[in-house]
Design a protein around this motif. Structure first.
Motif, PDB file in Angstrom:
ATOM      1  N   GLU A 128      -0.230 -11.589  -2.951  1.00  0.00           N
ATOM      2  CA  GLU A 128      -1.299 -12.535  -2.589  1.00  0.00           C
ATOM      3  C   GLU A 128      -2.373 -11.804  -1.778  1.00  0.00           C
ATOM      4  O   GLU A 128      -3.561 -12.003  -1.982  1.00  0.00           O
ATOM      5  N   LYS A 129      -1.936 -10.921  -0.877  1.00  0.00           N
ATOM      6  CA  LYS A 129      -2.894 -10.122  -0.090  1.00  0.00           C
ATOM      7  C   LYS A 129      -3.741  -9.242  -0.998  1.00  0.00           C
ATOM      8  O   LYS A 129      -4.915  -9.007  -0.768  1.00  0.00           O
ATOM      9  N   LEU A 130      -3.077  -8.726  -2.039  1.00  0.00           N
ATOM     10  CA  LEU A 130      -3.796  -7.883  -3.022  1.00  0.00           C
ATOM     11  C   LEU A 130      -4.824  -8.695  -3.802  1.00  0.00           C
ATOM     12  O   LEU A 130      -5.676  -8.160  -4.456  1.00  0.00           O
ATOM     13  N   ARG A 131      -4.675 -10.000  -3.780  1.00  0.00           N
ATOM     14  CA  ARG A 131      -5.524 -10.964  -4.485  1.00  0.00           C
ATOM     15  C   ARG A 131      -5.266 -10.947  -6.005  1.00  0.00           C
ATOM     16  O   ARG A 131      -6.188 -11.028  -6.826  1.00  0.00           O
ATOM     17  N   VAL A 132      -3.987 -10.849  -6.316  1.00  0.00           N
ATOM     18  CA  VAL A 132      -3.566 -10.977  -7.705  1.00  0.00           C
ATOM     19  C   VAL A 132      -3.863 -12.421  -8.153  1.00  0.00           C
ATOM     20  O   VAL A 132      -3.692 -13.348  -7.381  1.00  0.00           O
ATOM     21  N   GLU A 181     -14.619  -7.242 -14.111  1.00  0.00           N
ATOM     22  CA  GLU A 181     -14.240  -6.938 -12.728  1.00  0.00           C
ATOM     23  C   GLU A 181     -13.031  -7.780 -12.357  1.00  0.00           C
ATOM     24  O   GLU A 181     -12.833  -8.867 -12.896  1.00  0.00           O
ATOM     25  N   THR A 182     -12.219  -7.248 -11.453  1.00  0.00           N
ATOM     26  CA  THR A 182     -11.058  -8.008 -10.987  1.00  0.00           C
ATOM     27  C   THR A 182     -11.374  -8.498  -9.577  1.00  0.00           C
ATOM     28  O   THR A 182     -12.347  -8.076  -8.973  1.00  0.00           O
ATOM     29  N   ARG A 183     -10.520  -9.390  -9.067  1.00  0.00           N
ATOM     30  CA  ARG A 183     -10.768  -9.794  -7.675  1.00  0.00           C
ATOM     31  C   ARG A 183      -9.794  -9.109  -6.721  1.00  0.00           C
ATOM     32  O   ARG A 183      -9.666  -9.470  -5.559  1.00  0.00           O
ATOM     33  N   ILE A 184      -9.122  -8.079  -7.242  1.00  0.00           N
ATOM     34  CA  ILE A 184      -8.131  -7.354  -6.423  1.00  0.00           C
ATOM     35  C   ILE A 184      -8.793  -6.658  -5.229  1.00  0.00           C
ATOM     36  O   ILE A 184      -9.871  -6.084  -5.362  1.00  0.00           O
ATOM     37  N   ASP A 185      -8.113  -6.711  -4.082  1.00  0.00           N
ATOM     38  CA  ASP A 185      -8.559  -5.946  -2.921  1.00  0.00           C
ATOM     39  C   ASP A 185      -7.777  -4.632  -2.939  1.00  0.00           C
ATOM     40  O   ASP A 185      -6.606  -4.590  -2.555  1.00  0.00           O
ATOM     41  N   PRO A 186      -8.416  -3.533  -3.401  1.00  0.00           N
ATOM     42  CA  PRO A 186      -7.646  -2.295  -3.620  1.00  0.00           C
ATOM     43  C   PRO A 186      -7.059  -1.707  -2.348  1.00  0.00           C
ATOM     44  O   PRO A 186      -6.107  -0.934  -2.405  1.00  0.00           O
ATOM     45  N   GLY A 187      -7.597  -2.091  -1.191  1.00  0.00           N
ATOM     46  CA  GLY A 187      -7.082  -1.563   0.082  1.00  0.00           C
ATOM     47  C   GLY A 187      -5.626  -1.917   0.322  1.00  0.00           C
ATOM     48  O   GLY A 187      -4.966  -1.315   1.168  1.00  0.00           O
ATOM     49  N   HIS A 188      -5.086  -2.867  -0.448  1.00  0.00           N
ATOM     50  CA  HIS A 188      -3.677  -3.244  -0.251  1.00  0.00           C
ATOM     51  C   HIS A 188      -2.766  -2.631  -1.320  1.00  0.00           C
ATOM     52  O   HIS A 188      -1.581  -2.977  -1.389  1.00  0.00           O
ATOM     53  N   VAL A 220      -1.647   0.609  -1.904  1.00  0.00           N
ATOM     54  CA  VAL A 220      -0.584   1.533  -1.473  1.00  0.00           C
ATOM     55  C   VAL A 220       0.497   0.804  -0.658  1.00  0.00           C
ATOM     56  O   VAL A 220       1.700   0.977  -0.935  1.00  0.00           O
ATOM     57  N   PRO A 221       0.113  -0.056   0.304  1.00  0.00           N
ATOM     58  CA  PRO A 221       1.186  -0.802   0.996  1.00  0.00           C
ATOM     59  C   PRO A 221       2.043  -1.623   0.029  1.00  0.00           C
ATOM     60  O   PRO A 221       3.269  -1.675   0.174  1.00  0.00           O
ATOM     61  N   ALA A 222       1.430  -2.237  -0.993  1.00  0.00           N
ATOM     62  CA  ALA A 222       2.223  -3.036  -1.947  1.00  0.00           C
ATOM     63  C   ALA A 222       3.151  -2.116  -2.738  1.00  0.00           C
ATOM     64  O   ALA A 222       4.322  -2.443  -2.989  1.00  0.00           O
ATOM     65  N   SER A 223       2.642  -0.950  -3.120  1.00  0.00           N
ATOM     66  CA  SER A 223       3.464   0.003  -3.871  1.00  0.00           C
ATOM     67  C   SER A 223       4.676   0.433  -3.051  1.00  0.00           C
ATOM     68  O   SER A 223       5.809   0.484  -3.537  1.00  0.00           O
ATOM     69  N   ARG A 224       4.443   0.724  -1.769  1.00  0.00           N
ATOM     70  CA  ARG A 224       5.555   1.163  -0.906  1.00  0.00           C
ATOM     71  C   ARG A 224       6.578   0.059  -0.722  1.00  0.00           C
ATOM     72  O   ARG A 224       7.776   0.298  -0.708  1.00  0.00           O
ATOM     73  N   LEU A 225       6.074  -1.147  -0.584  1.00  0.00           N
ATOM     74  CA  LEU A 225       7.000  -2.272  -0.379  1.00  0.00           C
ATOM     75  C   LEU A 225       7.891  -2.454  -1.605  1.00  0.00           C
ATOM     76  O   LEU A 225       9.109  -2.603  -1.493  1.00  0.00           O
ATOM     77  N   VAL A 226       7.274  -2.412  -2.792  1.00  0.00           N
ATOM     78  CA  VAL A 226       8.048  -2.605  -4.025  1.00  0.00           C
ATOM     79  C   VAL A 226       9.061  -1.471  -4.181  1.00  0.00           C
ATOM     80  O   VAL A 226      10.227  -1.697  -4.526  1.00  0.00           O
ATOM     81  N   SER A 227       8.629  -0.258  -3.879  1.00  0.00           N
ATOM     82  CA  SER A 227       9.535   0.874  -4.015  1.00  0.00           C
ATOM     83  C   SER A 227      10.693   0.749  -3.022  1.00  0.00           C
ATOM     84  O   SER A 227      11.862   0.978  -3.365  1.00  0.00           O
ATOM     85  N   SER A 228      10.366   0.333  -1.812  1.00  0.00           N
ATOM     86  CA  SER A 228      11.428   0.266  -0.804  1.00  0.00           C
ATOM     87  C   SER A 228      12.401  -0.878  -1.106  1.00  0.00           C
ATOM     88  O   SER A 228      13.611  -0.720  -0.951  1.00  0.00           O
ATOM     89  N   GLY A 288      -5.837   2.248   0.061  1.00  0.00           N
ATOM     90  CA  GLY A 288      -4.884   1.917   1.120  1.00  0.00           C
ATOM     91  C   GLY A 288      -4.076   3.075   1.654  1.00  0.00           C
ATOM     92  O   GLY A 288      -3.138   2.865   2.415  1.00  0.00           O
ATOM     93  N   TRP A 289      -4.440   4.320   1.296  1.00  0.00           N
ATOM     94  CA  TRP A 289      -3.739   5.442   1.912  1.00  0.00           C
ATOM     95  C   TRP A 289      -4.166   5.498   3.368  1.00  0.00           C
ATOM     96  O   TRP A 289      -5.335   5.313   3.688  1.00  0.00           O
ATOM     97  N   GLY A 290      -3.221   5.750   4.263  1.00  0.00           N
ATOM     98  CA  GLY A 290      -3.545   5.814   5.696  1.00  0.00           C
ATOM     99  C   GLY A 290      -3.494   4.445   6.331  1.00  0.00           C
ATOM    100  O   GLY A 290      -3.777   4.272   7.502  1.00  0.00           O
TER     101      GLY A 290
END
Ligand code: KIV
Ligand code: ZN
Length: 514
Positions: free
Chosen positions: A37-41, A259-266, A268-276, A321-323
């Motif tokens: 939701e934060k990513l604006r999927v 264009e998408t409405r995704i907020d790309p700044g989220h 990397v955090p979403a990727s890490r969460l899914v991986s973890s 979203g790196w950093g």
């Protein structure tokens, strides 16, 4: 160039969960849903409600909390599935029922054992029934890329007339190649008489490594929804990766009129969460979210980037979203700071006891590790939520002796169904000794398929996150554990996998007849 909206339909929680070993608990799914939701999927496919009571509860919980994305449940084209999906989605702010049936000759003949006429009629009834519950209905032609063109035109026309607003064309077995798939999508949009009344979508699998290419070619040919997953997770070789689709259309605006409405700044955090949460590590050279995706090794590249970034960089690391894993807490942080950061991460607890346990684990961790990052908190919460679930196996205590020239020796005390039992074993290495000791009590008759360790953050004091994949009778589970001591993390991961094997198996949406 006028830009049309490209709808991002995320199926990490449904198709992603169909990856062997990637099954998630209700709480884990909720955390991922909040990150999406934060990513604006636009659409979150939260699960396949009829597949198990756990999946039903997960879809229901996600439907209750997610406000800014449409929440969707998958259902086969049969009444019980559709009714169960509708029940789970009842409280959603915006709900979608996604119903599907196979349309390729091979699936109709061998899997469904139905005639094409019967398939059309069942599809139409399913869409009509779904429309009695929600106004937003998606229909998928399973195995579309191997279906006959004229038959697809016929069934699509019929389901649009019955009320489907989205027509999804899956490359179910990952057989398509970009030119042919793009042409198929374009021709369907052109030839179906009522095509203008629906949005065309694609859902590509990555068996030939072409899922993203196929999806993007479909977009160039008129598809306006792409189904994808974080990190490309999904059945077999996975689905098209969300981050690659989003960043491709964003970076190559000159080629993609959308264009998408995704907020790309989220991202990397979403990727890490899914991986973890799933225990599926991200390969270092994975586009956008791999550890090396923005690392410049060669001197020539580094020199170029320092002089003028665009010489070698087409995207900025911080834009995806790196950093963003900012240093959050340390030893002196109090309960209020801890609770507020968890709230910002969208983490909530079911009970005060769970929160207290998380806070005391945080204090223990802060004693061992000076700086605590978001990833540490995510790993810690996963552990706490697992510990709170009714588990058969838990680790009470362990000691491992490892000396050069001597066989490593492990002594463990396990709590099994509430009763403490001590056990010891030698092993070929310290991890082997720990696993052998556990097996002396568990007698699980499982095969260890994978053991992997990843550092949660950087530095030697980082927590090690261990994944253990066990197989038993064809069922595969991934257990996880995190600790600054990788042997403790290993024991926890093994026990977590054993606990997962104790939970009931789920129904697979694409197995057998409808
Ligand atoms: O791959 C596929 O065909 C699917 C459908 C159920 C949409 O996942
Ligand atoms: Zn799929």
């Amino acid at each position: 160039m006028t830009r049309e909206r490209l709808i991002i339909f995320d199926t990490t929680l449904r198709d992603g969960e169909q990856s062997p070993g990637a099954s998630m608990t209700r709480d884990e799914k909720l955390r991922i849903a909040r990150a999406l939701e934060k990513l604006r999927v636009d659409v979150i496919e939260a699960g396949f409600a009829i597949s198990s009571p756990g999946d039903f509860e997960a879809v229901k919980a996600i439907a209750e909390v997610i406000k800014d994305s449409t929440v969707c449940s998958l259902s086969r084209a049969v009444r019980p599935d559709i009714e169960r999906a509708a029940e789970a989605l009842k409280k959603a702010n915006s709900a979608r029922i996604h119903t599907f049936i196979a349309t390729s000759p091979i699936h109709m003949q061998y899997k469904l054992q139905m005639s094409p006429d019967e398939v059309v009629s069942q599809a139409v009834s399913a869409v009509k029934l779904a429309r009695t519950f929600v106004s937003d209905v998606e229909f998928s032609l399973e195995d579309a890329s191997r279906s006959e063109f004229d038959f697809m035109c016929r069934i699509i026309d019929a389901v649009i007339a019955a009320g489907a607003g989205t027509i999804n064309l899956p490359d179910t077995v990952g057989y398509a190649e970009p030119q042919q798939f793009g042409a198929m999508v374009g021709s369907l949009i052109e030839n179906v008489a009522n095509a203008d009344k629906a949005i065309f979508s694609v859902h590509c699998h990555n068996d030939l490594g072409l899922a993203v290419a196929n999806s993007l070619t479909a977009v160039l040919n008129g598809a306006r929804q792409v189904e994808c997953t974080v990190n490309g997770l999904g059945e077999r070789a996975g689905n098209a990766s969300l981050e690659e689709i989003v960043m491709a259309v964003r970076t190559r605006k000159d080629r993609f009129p959308v264009e998408t409405r995704i907020d790309p700044g989220h991202i990397v955090p979403a990727s890490r969460l899914v991986s973890s949460i799933t225990g599926f590590p991200v390969q270092p050279n994975k586009a956008i979210v791999g550890a090396n995706a923005f690392a410049h090794e060669s001197g020539i590249h580094q020199d170029g980037v320092l002089k003028h970034r665009e010489t070698y960089e087409i995207m900025r690391a911080q834009d995806v979203g790196w950093g963003a894993n900012r240093l959050v807490l340390g030893k002196l942080s109090g309960r209020a700071a801890f609770a507020s950061r968890l709230e910002e991460l969208g983490i909530t607890f079911d009970s005060k006891e769970e929160m207290n346990l998380a806070f005391s684990r945080f204090k223990e961790l802060a004693d061992k590790k000076r700086e605590i990052y978001d990833e540490d908190l995510q790993a810690l919460v996963s552990e706490v939520q697992m510990a709170e679930a009714s588990e058969k196996y838990a680790l009470s205590r362990m000691e491992v002796l490892s000396r050069t020239g001597q066989a490593p020796h492990a002594e463990l005390t396990l709590r099994i169904s509430g009763r403490e039992q001590a056990v010891q074993s030698d092993g070929d290495g310290p991890v082997d000794a720990v696993f052998k000791a556990i097996e002396k009590l568990a007698h699980s008759q499982t095969n260890l398929q994978l053991y992997s360790v990843n550092a949660v953050t950087e530095g030697t004091e980082a927590q090690g996150e261990v994944t253990v994949r066990l197989e038993k009778g064809g069922r595969i589970v991934n257990g996880q554990g995190a600790d600054t001591d990788v042997l403790v993390a290993s024991a926890r991961a093994y026990l977590n996998a054993l606990n997962l094997l104790e939970s009931p198996n789920r129904l697979h949406p694409q197995m057998g007849g409808v």
